[in-house]
Design an enzyme around this catalytic site. Structure first.
Site, PDB file in Angstrom:
ATOM      1  N   ALA A   1       0.865  -1.197   0.000  1.00  0.00           N
ATOM      2  CA  ALA A   1       0.000   0.000   0.000  1.00  0.00           C
ATOM      3  C   ALA A   1       0.889   1.230   0.000  1.00  0.00           C
ATOM      4  O   ALA A   1       1.173   1.808   1.040  1.00  0.00           O
ATOM      5  CB  ALA A   1      -0.939  -0.006   1.201  1.00  0.00           C
TER       6      ALA A   1
ATOM      7  N   ASP B   1      -1.150  17.553   2.060  1.00  0.00           N
ATOM      8  CA  ASP B   1      -1.486  18.848   1.431  1.00  0.00           C
ATOM      9  C   ASP B   1      -0.587  19.950   2.007  1.00  0.00           C
ATOM     10  O   ASP B   1      -0.135  20.842   1.289  1.00  0.00           O
ATOM     11  CB  ASP B   1      -2.943  19.239   1.714  1.00  0.00           C
TER      12      ASP B   1
ATOM     13  N   GLU C   1       6.616  11.302  -0.614  1.00  0.00           N
ATOM     14  CA  GLU C   1       5.416  12.115  -0.293  1.00  0.00           C
ATOM     15  C   GLU C   1       4.412  12.104  -1.444  1.00  0.00           C
ATOM     16  O   GLU C   1       3.758  13.099  -1.740  1.00  0.00           O
ATOM     17  CB  GLU C   1       5.783  13.531   0.170  1.00  0.00           C
TER      18      GLU C   1
ATOM     19  N   SER D   1       1.237   3.944  -3.205  1.00  0.00           N
ATOM     20  CA  SER D   1       0.372   4.983  -3.783  1.00  0.00           C
ATOM     21  C   SER D   1      -1.069   4.792  -3.319  1.00  0.00           C
ATOM     22  O   SER D   1      -1.787   5.754  -3.063  1.00  0.00           O
ATOM     23  CB  SER D   1       0.436   4.922  -5.312  1.00  0.00           C
TER      24      SER D   1
ATOM     25  N   GLN E   1       3.229  10.863 -10.287  1.00  0.00           N
ATOM     26  CA  GLN E   1       2.045  10.348 -10.991  1.00  0.00           C
ATOM     27  C   GLN E   1       0.821  10.503 -10.069  1.00  0.00           C
ATOM     28  O   GLN E   1      -0.251  10.913 -10.524  1.00  0.00           O
ATOM     29  CB  GLN E   1       2.249   8.868 -11.383  1.00  0.00           C
TER      30      GLN E   1
END
Ligand code: COS
Length: 381
Positions: free
Chosen positions: A130, A240, A363, A132, A367
């Protein structure tokens, strides 16, 4: 109102970080690149300068720097050495889930530790199956009375081998997928937690990425960040906020490579004149300058939005993608401009090229950033 100049305080922060990069990082960057040793003397000085704990708010004894401040510092540190920068920057990544979702008591307990001593924390989201697909995590935490019992394996945990505590993302309800994940603070000393061996990497060799193995490792329920089921959202909100610091790392690496290439092109004489007199070379340098300037503006924008509590999923993904793709491109072109010298270890540009590659991967791969951007623009953001 839009302003493009830094405040006097930010200019000082930048100058101090640059001096740190010149005096403390550059002289040892090749050494740590070759040996992969953990750079204790550098990190001690980084803590004294406030960089290891820069995001800890003043209320908890820290410098209380903003994400824009962090971006300004990170550019300089990555200019000094991307591997060392990653270790320093990753402390900010690790504590951001606590800043976002931690209670006052959790902040007091865990953030103040980083203020009191040069300690590391580590963010642990990725798993062998796990990466991406972060929502597909299988590392399990089961609530039993007043503890969570953790079982499973994590990987690519930056700073993991040297961390005092981890912000760990795991599944508390596998039937709910991403919505069944939770964030826990896990002390390094937890019985049942073992730290695996460090990844042997092509670049950023001063940084440390390891596997974590959990076998019936128990942490108090009090270590849950926010509510059960909020883990994935906390992880996404964290990324973010922190991707601007990665973008800043890209700007730093690109600038470092560009400066060496520019200097070389001005002094390397071929066919009777400096090679910068050839349009083929000068246009490469011009493209570098364009992309570095654009990367920095995007980085500052994404960081500024975090500081002003404006949702920036799109802008932070754009900044990370553009700046780290730029780092890779500029470093590769710098090697090309230096030719055989660029490929040799006599110059740092080959290191920058190896270091830049990781910026495009960690991070969230670039892609995945494009996936985030695509989802955002589909939603009209
Ligand atoms: N802020 C707040 N909430 C967010 C969010 C964000 N930035 N991104 C997603 N969410 C929410 C969604 O709104 C959704 O909520 P609901 O359940 O209420 O609908 C939930 O999280 C699941 O989102 P989504 O369906 O988009 O998740 P996906 O499984 O499709 O995954 C990606 C989305 C690919 C973007 C995510 O898995 C990701 O970022 N992967 C990369 C992870 C990464 O960066 N790994 C590196 C580790 S750090 S070294």
């Amino acid at each position: 109102m839009i302003g493009f100049s830094l405040s006097d305080e930010q200019k000082q922060l930048q100058a101090d970080a640059h001096a740190f990069a010149v005096e403390v990082m550059r002289p040892v960057s090749r050494h740590y690149d070759l040996t992969g040793e953990w750079a204790v003397p550098v990190y001690q000085k980084a803590w004294e300068a406030g960089y290891l704990q820069s995001l800890v708010p003043k209320a908890y004894g820290g410098p209380g720097k903003s994400q824009l401040d962090e971006a300004i510092v990170c550019e300089e540190l990555a200019w000094g050495c991307a591997g060392l920068y990653t270790s320093i920057m990753a402390n900010g990544l690790a504590i951001t889930p606590i800043l976002i979702a931690g209670s006052d008591q959790q902040k007091k307990t865990w953030l103040s530790k980083l203020v009191e001593a040069p300690l590391f924390a580590a963010f642990s989201l990725s798993e062998p199956n796990a990466g991406s697909d972060a929502g597909g995590m299988t590392c399990r935490a089961e609530k039993k009375g007043d503890v969570y019992v953790i079982n499973g394996t994590k990987c690519y945990c930056t700073n993991g081998g040297y961390a005092d505590f981890y912000t760990l993302f795991c599944s508390t309800d596998p039937s709910r997928g991403a919505r069944g994940s939770s964030a826990l603070i896990v002390p390094r000393s937890t019985p049942g937690l073992t730290v695996g061996k460090a990844l042997d990497k092509m670049g950023q060799r001063a940084s440390n990425q390891i596997e974590l193995h959990f076998e019936n490792a128990e942490v108090p329920v009090a270590n849950l960040l926010g509510k059960e089921g909020m883990g994935f959202i906390i992880a996404m909100k964290t990324l973010d906020q922190t991707r601007a610091a990665v973008a800043a790392g890209g700007v730093g690496v690109a600038r470092a490579a560009y400066e060496i290439a520019l200097d070389y092109a001005k002094t390397r004489i071929q066919f009777g004149s400096p090679i910068i007199m050839n349009q083929g070379v000068s246009f490469m340098l011009a493209d570098m300058a364009v992309k570095i300037e654009a990367s920095r503006l995007l980085t500052y924008q994404a960081a500024w939005m975090t500081d002003h509590q404006i949702k920036n999923s799109k802008q932070s993904a754009i900044s990370k993608t553009f700046a780290t793709d730029t780092a890779m491109e500029v470093a590769t072109d710098a090697v090309q401009i230096l030719g055989g010298n660029g490929y040799s270890r006599e110059f740092l540009v080959e290191k920058f090229m190896r270091d830049a590659k990781l910026l495009q991967i960690y991070e969230g791969t670039n892609q995945i950033q494009r996936l985030v951007i695509a989802k955002e623009i589909q939603q009209g953001n």
